[in-house]
Motif scaffolding. Structure first.
Motif, PDB file in Angstrom:
ATOM      1  N   SER A 182       0.820  -1.222   0.000  1.00 30.79           N
ATOM      2  CA  SER A 182       0.000   0.000   0.000  1.00 30.79           C
ATOM      3  C   SER A 182       0.854   1.273   0.000  1.00 30.79           C
ATOM      4  O   SER A 182       2.032   1.246   0.337  1.00 30.79           O
ATOM      5  CB  SER A 182      -0.967  -0.033   1.194  1.00 30.79           C
ATOM      6  OG  SER A 182      -0.268  -0.230   2.387  1.00 30.79           O
ATOM      7  N   ASN A 196      -0.408   7.779   0.992  1.00 30.33           N
ATOM      8  CA  ASN A 196      -1.332   8.930   1.079  1.00 30.33           C
ATOM      9  C   ASN A 196      -2.466   8.731   2.090  1.00 30.33           C
ATOM     10  O   ASN A 196      -2.886   9.684   2.736  1.00 30.33           O
ATOM     11  CB  ASN A 196      -1.837   9.339  -0.307  1.00 30.33           C
ATOM     12  CG  ASN A 196      -2.570   8.242  -1.020  1.00 30.33           C
ATOM     13  OD1 ASN A 196      -2.209   7.078  -0.923  1.00 30.33           O
ATOM     14  ND2 ASN A 196      -3.607   8.595  -1.736  1.00 30.33           N
ATOM     15  N   LEU A 230      -5.744   2.485   3.278  1.00 28.07           N
ATOM     16  CA  LEU A 230      -5.392   1.713   2.077  1.00 28.07           C
ATOM     17  C   LEU A 230      -4.650   0.421   2.400  1.00 28.07           C
ATOM     18  O   LEU A 230      -4.557  -0.467   1.564  1.00 28.07           O
ATOM     19  CB  LEU A 230      -4.600   2.587   1.103  1.00 28.07           C
ATOM     20  CG  LEU A 230      -5.448   3.714   0.493  1.00 28.07           C
ATOM     21  CD1 LEU A 230      -4.590   4.703  -0.262  1.00 28.07           C
ATOM     22  CD2 LEU A 230      -6.539   3.168  -0.417  1.00 28.07           C
ATOM     23  N   PRO A 256       2.889  -1.686   4.260  1.00 29.72           N
ATOM     24  CA  PRO A 256       2.575  -0.290   3.927  1.00 29.72           C
ATOM     25  C   PRO A 256       3.815   0.430   3.387  1.00 29.72           C
ATOM     26  O   PRO A 256       4.924  -0.101   3.422  1.00 29.72           O
ATOM     27  CB  PRO A 256       2.138   0.300   5.273  1.00 29.72           C
ATOM     28  CG  PRO A 256       1.856  -0.880   6.153  1.00 29.72           C
ATOM     29  CD  PRO A 256       2.792  -1.947   5.689  1.00 29.72           C
ATOM     30  N   SER A 257       3.603   1.647   2.920  1.00 33.02           N
ATOM     31  CA  SER A 257       4.711   2.414   2.333  1.00 33.02           C
ATOM     32  C   SER A 257       5.791   2.727   3.367  1.00 33.02           C
ATOM     33  O   SER A 257       5.497   3.021   4.524  1.00 33.02           O
ATOM     34  CB  SER A 257       4.172   3.720   1.755  1.00 33.02           C
ATOM     35  OG  SER A 257       5.238   4.576   1.423  1.00 33.02           O
ATOM     36  N   GLY A 304       8.874  -1.763   5.352  1.00 41.07           N
ATOM     37  CA  GLY A 304       9.870  -2.017   4.312  1.00 41.07           C
ATOM     38  C   GLY A 304       9.611  -1.227   3.049  1.00 41.07           C
ATOM     39  O   GLY A 304       8.544  -0.646   2.870  1.00 41.07           O
ATOM     40  N   GLY A 336       8.477  -5.253  -0.793  1.00 43.09           N
ATOM     41  CA  GLY A 336       7.307  -5.428  -1.666  1.00 43.09           C
ATOM     42  C   GLY A 336       7.569  -6.532  -2.688  1.00 43.09           C
ATOM     43  O   GLY A 336       6.719  -7.395  -2.920  1.00 43.09           O
ATOM     44  N   PHE A 395      -2.240  -4.602  -4.897  1.00 42.77           N
ATOM     45  CA  PHE A 395      -1.277  -3.493  -4.910  1.00 42.77           C
ATOM     46  C   PHE A 395      -2.004  -2.177  -5.104  1.00 42.77           C
ATOM     47  O   PHE A 395      -2.813  -2.030  -6.027  1.00 42.77           O
ATOM     48  CB  PHE A 395      -0.267  -3.691  -6.051  1.00 42.77           C
ATOM     49  CG  PHE A 395       0.644  -2.507  -6.230  1.00 42.77           C
ATOM     50  CD1 PHE A 395       1.792  -2.371  -5.468  1.00 42.77           C
ATOM     51  CD2 PHE A 395       0.331  -1.506  -7.150  1.00 42.77           C
ATOM     52  CE1 PHE A 395       2.620  -1.256  -5.615  1.00 42.77           C
ATOM     53  CE2 PHE A 395       1.156  -0.393  -7.308  1.00 42.77           C
ATOM     54  CZ  PHE A 395       2.299  -0.278  -6.540  1.00 42.77           C
ATOM     55  N   LYS A 423       5.574  -2.831 -12.689  1.00 44.09           N
ATOM     56  CA  LYS A 423       6.644  -3.739 -12.213  1.00 44.09           C
ATOM     57  C   LYS A 423       6.041  -4.917 -11.448  1.00 44.09           C
ATOM     58  O   LYS A 423       6.459  -6.058 -11.595  1.00 44.09           O
ATOM     59  CB  LYS A 423       7.601  -2.988 -11.268  1.00 44.09           C
ATOM     60  CG  LYS A 423       8.500  -1.988 -11.958  1.00 44.09           C
ATOM     61  CD  LYS A 423       9.491  -1.435 -10.946  1.00 44.09           C
ATOM     62  CE  LYS A 423      10.070  -0.127 -11.412  1.00 44.09           C
ATOM     63  NZ  LYS A 423      10.687   0.638 -10.343  1.00 44.09           N
ATOM     64  N   VAL A 424       5.042  -4.607 -10.616  1.00 47.18           N
ATOM     65  CA  VAL A 424       4.399  -5.653  -9.815  1.00 47.18           C
ATOM     66  C   VAL A 424       3.678  -6.644 -10.742  1.00 47.18           C
ATOM     67  O   VAL A 424       3.749  -7.867 -10.561  1.00 47.18           O
ATOM     68  CB  VAL A 424       3.420  -5.022  -8.793  1.00 47.18           C
ATOM     69  CG1 VAL A 424       2.551  -6.072  -8.119  1.00 47.18           C
ATOM     70  CG2 VAL A 424       4.198  -4.227  -7.740  1.00 47.18           C
ATOM     71  N   GLY A 477      -2.713   5.057 -10.324  1.00 48.64           N
ATOM     72  CA  GLY A 477      -2.855   6.510 -10.323  1.00 48.64           C
ATOM     73  C   GLY A 477      -4.107   7.008 -11.031  1.00 48.64           C
ATOM     74  O   GLY A 477      -4.818   6.254 -11.698  1.00 48.64           O
ATOM     75  N   GLU A 522      -0.130  12.815 -13.175  1.00 49.26           N
ATOM     76  CA  GLU A 522      -0.681  12.925 -11.829  1.00 49.26           C
ATOM     77  C   GLU A 522       0.155  13.930 -11.016  1.00 49.26           C
ATOM     78  O   GLU A 522       1.364  13.760 -10.868  1.00 49.26           O
ATOM     79  CB  GLU A 522      -0.640  11.545 -11.165  1.00 49.26           C
ATOM     80  CG  GLU A 522      -1.459  11.475  -9.911  1.00 49.26           C
ATOM     81  CD  GLU A 522      -1.506  10.051  -9.356  1.00 49.26           C
ATOM     82  OE1 GLU A 522      -0.483   9.358  -9.411  1.00 49.26           O
ATOM     83  OE2 GLU A 522      -2.570   9.668  -8.845  1.00 49.26           O
ATOM     84  N   LEU A 535      -9.632   6.574 -13.586  1.00 53.20           N
ATOM     85  CA  LEU A 535     -10.027   6.110 -12.249  1.00 53.20           C
ATOM     86  C   LEU A 535     -11.472   6.510 -11.933  1.00 53.20           C
ATOM     87  O   LEU A 535     -12.342   5.675 -11.774  1.00 53.20           O
ATOM     88  CB  LEU A 535      -9.059   6.681 -11.208  1.00 53.20           C
ATOM     89  CG  LEU A 535      -9.125   6.056  -9.825  1.00 53.20           C
ATOM     90  CD1 LEU A 535      -8.758   4.591  -9.880  1.00 53.20           C
ATOM     91  CD2 LEU A 535      -8.208   6.785  -8.850  1.00 53.20           C
TER      92      LEU A 535
END
Ligand code: NAD
Length: 472
Positions: A128, A131, A136, A155-156, A185, A190, A202, A211-212, A228, A359, A387
């Motif tokens: 996640s 933000n 999230l 998480p981030s 981490g 991730g 994700f 990439k994921v 995004g 974005e 979105l």
């Protein structure tokens, strides 16, 4: 790894550098716990999640304090905590109905019956962004747990202070601790999740999402990507301009514009353009930065330092090409060590500017006039993202006619950014904003299960298609 405080700019927190082996072992433990978690059934899982909710509420103040330090803002932090508590209840209610006992049914062949079952994936990896760190990290986790899966959440690295507070609440519910684990981490951790889990949820940028997707495809595991956005709002001449200005201002500036579903482009019919710009600019000026006091002012800091650089780049690019700042900042301001951006109304923008294509993730409101609704729809669809969006018009029908032509999965009618608040409607992300089934609404829970059918012959009849029968 040292972590920056968004209000002071000081690196005042550290997270450990967890190895890929650590992640592999943690996934192994969670995989073992999942079997029993699935076996205990939905009513027990609901009971355990409700027990956890009570513990979380007991520690709500500590959680809010850690999250507020992570993000530098307080109002949205409280909202995040409230939405999460409400979502546990909502998912528990949905899950109760979802897991009705399976019934054996007739098939088209008289002596064959069918029984449908759902089998959860074993370990779900949730990755996640920064933000809305709490919200999230849990948005997919709660339905996945109810589905009967174990979940590991990363998480981030930008906002990790809340992790240990939340993990302590998990540890207080031992049955949950066997199937839910939060780890800190960066991207390396991730990647290890993608290499060790059975399904990945994700949420993050489209660039990392690719990439994921790539890494998950090598293991052929399912992946749900929520990426995004560059959400448009269209304001038709018939709209209530006061309502549109209030809603768009909120949709663009809540969380200092750091939301995937922020309104980042506004298209206003030419006959009401000047009135709308005057109205929203006046309101934007009233919003204050919370730089001196976290409890005073509506606009918090830009949480991630790199994001401030992107906002500056987009503003500079627009100004260089002739855009006009009606009110707000020409650049993020550095105050007490944090980066802040005032709600900024920009006009004289063109569609090839970065501000209208990429974005920005800041409280910037670029506004462009249009003449016909066809033109507005074409502009709204003129980015790689899909979105969500918003349409304002005199009647719901008029707004929906326009909204139905916008390439996005959720359209707010006569309001903006409603998916921030309303998680009941089912939606997909279009274009580069994501891939995979809806994360909102009842069917979201099905993403975490595989369908299994028992094809049953109840009587000893030789099937007409077998060799024995064929030889008769
Ligand atoms: P990001 O892509 O930089 O990072 C997201 C997460 O991915 C982080 O936890 C990061 O550590 C991890 N990560 C980085 N590299 C990885 C790799 N190679 N493999 C696996 N994991 C990796 O995004 P961010 O800057 O944290 O978040 C902002 C972005 O998230 C914006 O683009 C925003 O629109 C998007 N977002 C989307 C939604 C949505 O629902 N669509 C919601 C919120 C945010």
């Amino acid at each position: 790894m040292k972590i920056r405080n968004p209000r002071t700019g000081i690196y005042d927190f550290e997270i450990p550098d967890l190895s890929a082996d650590f992640v592999r072992n943690r996934c192994h433990t969670l995989r073992a716990g999942q079997k029993e978690w699935h076996k205990i059934g939905i009513h027990n899982r609901i009971g355990i999640l409700q027990e956890w909710k009570a513990v979380v509420l007991k520690h709500k103040d500590e959680l809010i304090e850690a999250l507020a330090t992570d993000t530098g803002r307080i109002w949205e932090t409280k909202l995040e905590a409230d939405i999460v508590a409400a979502s546990i209840d909502r998912w528990c209610t949905i899950a109760k109905d979802f897991f009705s006992p399976s019934i054996r049914k007739k098939s088209s062949i008289p002596f064959i019956q069918l029984q449908q079952e759902l089998e959860p994936f074993s370990v779900i990896g949730v990755i996640s962004p920064w933000n809305f760190p709490l919200l999230l990290s849990l948005i997919d986790t709660i339905p996945a747990l109810l589905a009967g899966c174990s979940v590991i959440v990363k998480p981030s690295e930008v906002t990790p202070r809340f992790i240990s507070v939340l993990q302590q609440t998990i540890d207080k519910v031992p049955d949950l601790a066997k199937v839910l684990s939060y780890i800190p981490g960066d991207g390396k951790v991730g990647e290890a999740l993608v290499n060790n889990c059975d399904l990945i949820c994700f949420t993050g940028s489209s660039a990392t999402g690719k990439k994921v997707y790539d890494a998950a495809s090598k293991r052929m595991i399912p992946v749900f990507l929520e990426l995004g956005g560059k959400d448009p709002a269209i304001v038709l001449a018939s709209a209530d301009l006061e309502l549109a200005a209030n809603s768009i201002l909120w949709g663009s500036t809540a969380n200092a514009g750091q939301s995937c579903l922020s309104i980042e482009r506004v298209y206003v019919q030419d006959t009401v353009f000047d009135n709308f710009v005057a109205l929203i600019s006046l309101k934007a000026k009233e919003l204050l930065l919370n730089a001196d006091n976290i409890n005073h002012g509506e606009v918090g800091p830009i949480i991630f330092e790199k994001q401030a650089t992107i906002i500056n780049e987009h503003l500079a690019d627009a100004i260089e090409q002739g855009a006009e700042i009606v009110t707000g900042s020409t650049q993020c301001e550095k105050i007490n060590g944090g980066f802040y951006c005032r709600p900024t109304v920009v006009t004289k923008v063109t569609h090839h500017m970065k501000l209208m294509q990429e974005e920005t993730f800041g409280p910037i409101i670029p506004i462009m006039p249009f003449h016909t609704t066809e033109e507005a729809i074409s502009l709204a669809n003129g980015t790689v993202y899909g979105l969500s969006g918003a349409v304002f018009a005199g009647t719901v029908e008029e707004a929906m006619k326009v909204g139905s032509q916008i390439e996005a999965g959720a359209i707010s009618i006569n309001d903006a950014a409603l998916t921030a608040i309303m998680h009941e409607g089912e939606k997909n992300a279009f274009k580069l904003s994501g891939i995979g089934g809806t994360r909102m609404g009842p069917s979201a829970i099905k993403r975490f299960m595989r369908q299994k059918v028992f094809i049953i012959k109840e009587q000893p009849i030789v099937s007409p298609w077998t060799v024995a029968r064929y030889r008769e």
